[in-house]
Design a protein around this motif. Structure first.
Motif, mmCIF file in Angstrom:
data_model
loop_
_atom_site.group_PDB
_atom_site.id
_atom_site.type_symbol
_atom_site.label_atom_id
_atom_site.label_comp_id
_atom_site.label_asym_id
_atom_site.label_seq_id
_atom_site.Cartn_x
_atom_site.Cartn_y
_atom_site.Cartn_z
ATOM 1 N N ASN A 106 0.839 -1.196 0.000
ATOM 2 C CA ASN A 106 0.000 0.000 0.000
ATOM 3 C C ASN A 106 0.876 1.250 0.000
ATOM 4 O OD1 ASN A 106 -2.714 1.423 0.574
ATOM 5 N ND2 ASN A 106 -1.389 2.197 2.195
ATOM 6 N N THR A 107 0.425 2.274 -0.692
ATOM 7 C CA THR A 107 1.132 3.551 -0.646
ATOM 8 C C THR A 107 0.128 4.696 -0.656
ATOM 9 O OG1 THR A 107 2.847 4.928 -1.678
ATOM 10 C CG2 THR A 107 1.364 3.772 -3.164
ATOM 11 N N ALA A 127 -3.061 1.915 -3.883
ATOM 12 C CA ALA A 127 -2.626 3.305 -3.722
ATOM 13 C C ALA A 127 -3.837 4.202 -3.518
ATOM 14 C CB ALA A 127 -1.830 3.779 -4.941
ATOM 15 N N ALA A 128 -3.665 5.203 -2.653
ATOM 16 C CA ALA A 128 -4.714 6.202 -2.415
ATOM 17 C C ALA A 128 -4.102 7.584 -2.581
ATOM 18 C CB ALA A 128 -5.305 6.043 -1.017
ATOM 19 N N ASP A 129 -4.740 8.408 -3.364
ATOM 20 C CA ASP A 129 -4.304 9.794 -3.576
ATOM 21 C C ASP A 129 -5.309 10.690 -2.864
ATOM 22 O OD1 ASP A 129 -3.792 12.362 -4.548
ATOM 23 O OD2 ASP A 129 -3.167 11.635 -6.515
ATOM 24 N N GLU A 130 -4.979 11.103 -1.640
ATOM 25 C CA GLU A 130 -5.912 11.885 -0.823
ATOM 26 C C GLU A 130 -6.229 13.237 -1.442
ATOM 27 O OE1 GLU A 130 -7.251 11.495 3.186
ATOM 28 O OE2 GLU A 130 -7.913 10.445 1.380
ATOM 29 N N GLY A 138 -3.829 -2.782 -8.425
ATOM 30 C CA GLY A 138 -3.201 -3.439 -9.555
ATOM 31 C C GLY A 138 -2.396 -4.649 -9.128
ATOM 32 N N LEU A 139 -1.950 -5.409 -10.126
ATOM 33 C CA LEU A 139 -1.136 -6.602 -9.902
ATOM 34 C C LEU A 139 0.156 -6.488 -10.699
ATOM 35 C CD1 LEU A 139 -3.964 -9.266 -10.322
ATOM 36 C CD2 LEU A 139 -2.670 -8.901 -8.208
ATOM 37 N N ILE A 140 1.247 -6.902 -10.082
ATOM 38 C CA ILE A 140 2.529 -6.953 -10.784
ATOM 39 C C ILE A 140 3.283 -8.193 -10.337
ATOM 40 C CG2 ILE A 140 3.790 -5.594 -9.039
ATOM 41 C CD1 ILE A 140 5.359 -4.312 -11.351
#
Length: 298
Positions: A106-107, A127-130, A138-140
């Motif tokens: 998580n980022t 990911a969260a962009d506040e 996503g998957l990597i």
């Protein structure tokens, strides 16, 4: 998160295509389908962040006010909640999907830190962009070629600029519930919290924020009292609803006033939320009066 991301290279013929699409299908199915995933995942993220900010207890209203350790804990909370949402078991790494170990990263920034034990393993990227109220899932397959050459003191490496193209996105730049306080002008927030009592603050909230559903946790944060719901009800002329009604403002409950909310053409209001408005037409005033509200004469 970066606002400009490369198109995904995970297409038929890509070496990771079969594996990642199979896992993506399993995740989507466990969420109840693509639409359910697009609805439940963003709401889960909002809850994870708000539960750490703890506005009702701390008075803090933004992610930026958190301590470093609290920001780190959000990642742990997302891992726990995501496993619960998708009904995934624990694994050697964070979880296991289709018998394959998978790390959950998580980022709240623009990249993820991939540990050495996750190399050549599938990672579920969150990911969260506040600032923009956008989220990503996503998957990597964390091949070394997709990661930066440099590493931090814990030997963790980030996804390289080229590596971003090897992410299979389940949700990309997808909206999620914005931080309520971030959406208001700072002057409005200051005026709301300037009241000396719970009733004063609550009345100011619904006086200044009309025509927009306000969630229960926002009400709790403003009341700053244990029995915060009492502040919002009629109370022998002293409650927030009484105060606003004398000013010609309706304070409506999504649970009890749903029919009137729809009749007044207000936004859909969940059962746990509230919305205020000042009827502007005679027809709307009559509807409010018929519903039992005692508005002053126009």
């Amino acid at each position: 998160m970066k606002q400009t991301l490369p198109d995904s290279l995970i297409l038929p013929g890509h070496p990771d295509y079969d594996l990642l699409t199979e896992i993506a299908g399993e995740i989507t199915a466990r969420a109840g389908g693509a639409m359910e995933l697009a609805s439940r995942f963003p709401a889960m993220l909002r809850t994870c962040i708000d539960d750490v900010i703890m506005t009702p207890k701390t008075g803090r209203r933004a992610y930026e006010e958190l301590e470093k350790t609290e920001k780190t804990y959000i990642g742990t909370r997302v891992e726990i909640e995501l496993r619960a949402l998708l009904r995934l078991p624990r694994g050697r790494l964070d979880t296991e999907v289709l018998g394959r170990d998978m790390d959950i990263k998580n980022t709240m920034g623009s990249n993820w830190m991939i540990p050495t034990e996750a190399l050549d393993q599938v990672c579920l990227l969150v990911a969260a962009d506040e600032a923009r109220a956008r989220c990503y899932l996503g998957l990597i397959l964390a091949r070394p070629d997709y990661l930066t050459a440099g590493q931090n003191k814990d030997a963790k490496r980030s996804v390289s600029a080229m590596g971003f193209g090897h992410i299979l996105w389940l949700l990309r730049d997808h909206p999620y519930p914005e931080n309520f306080w971030r959406s208001l002008p700072e002057e409005t927030v200051t005026r709301i919290f300037s009241g000396a009592t719970g009733n004063e603050r609550m009345a100011q909230l619904f006086r200044l924020v009309q025509g927009r559903p306000v969630d229960r946790d926002v009400v709790e944060a403003v009341a700053q009292q244990k029995d915060f719901m009492r502040r919002i009800r009629s109370d022998k002329g002293r409650g927030t609803r009484d105060i606003l009604e004398r000013e010609g403002i309706l304070l409506l409950s999504g649970q009890y006033d749903g029919q009137l909310i729809r009749a007044l053409d207000l936004p859909a209001c969940p059962a746990s939320a509230f919305v205020s408005c000042q009827p502007e037409t005679e027809q709307h005033r009559r509807m409010a009066l018929q519903a039992g509200f005692d508005l002053p004469r126009a």
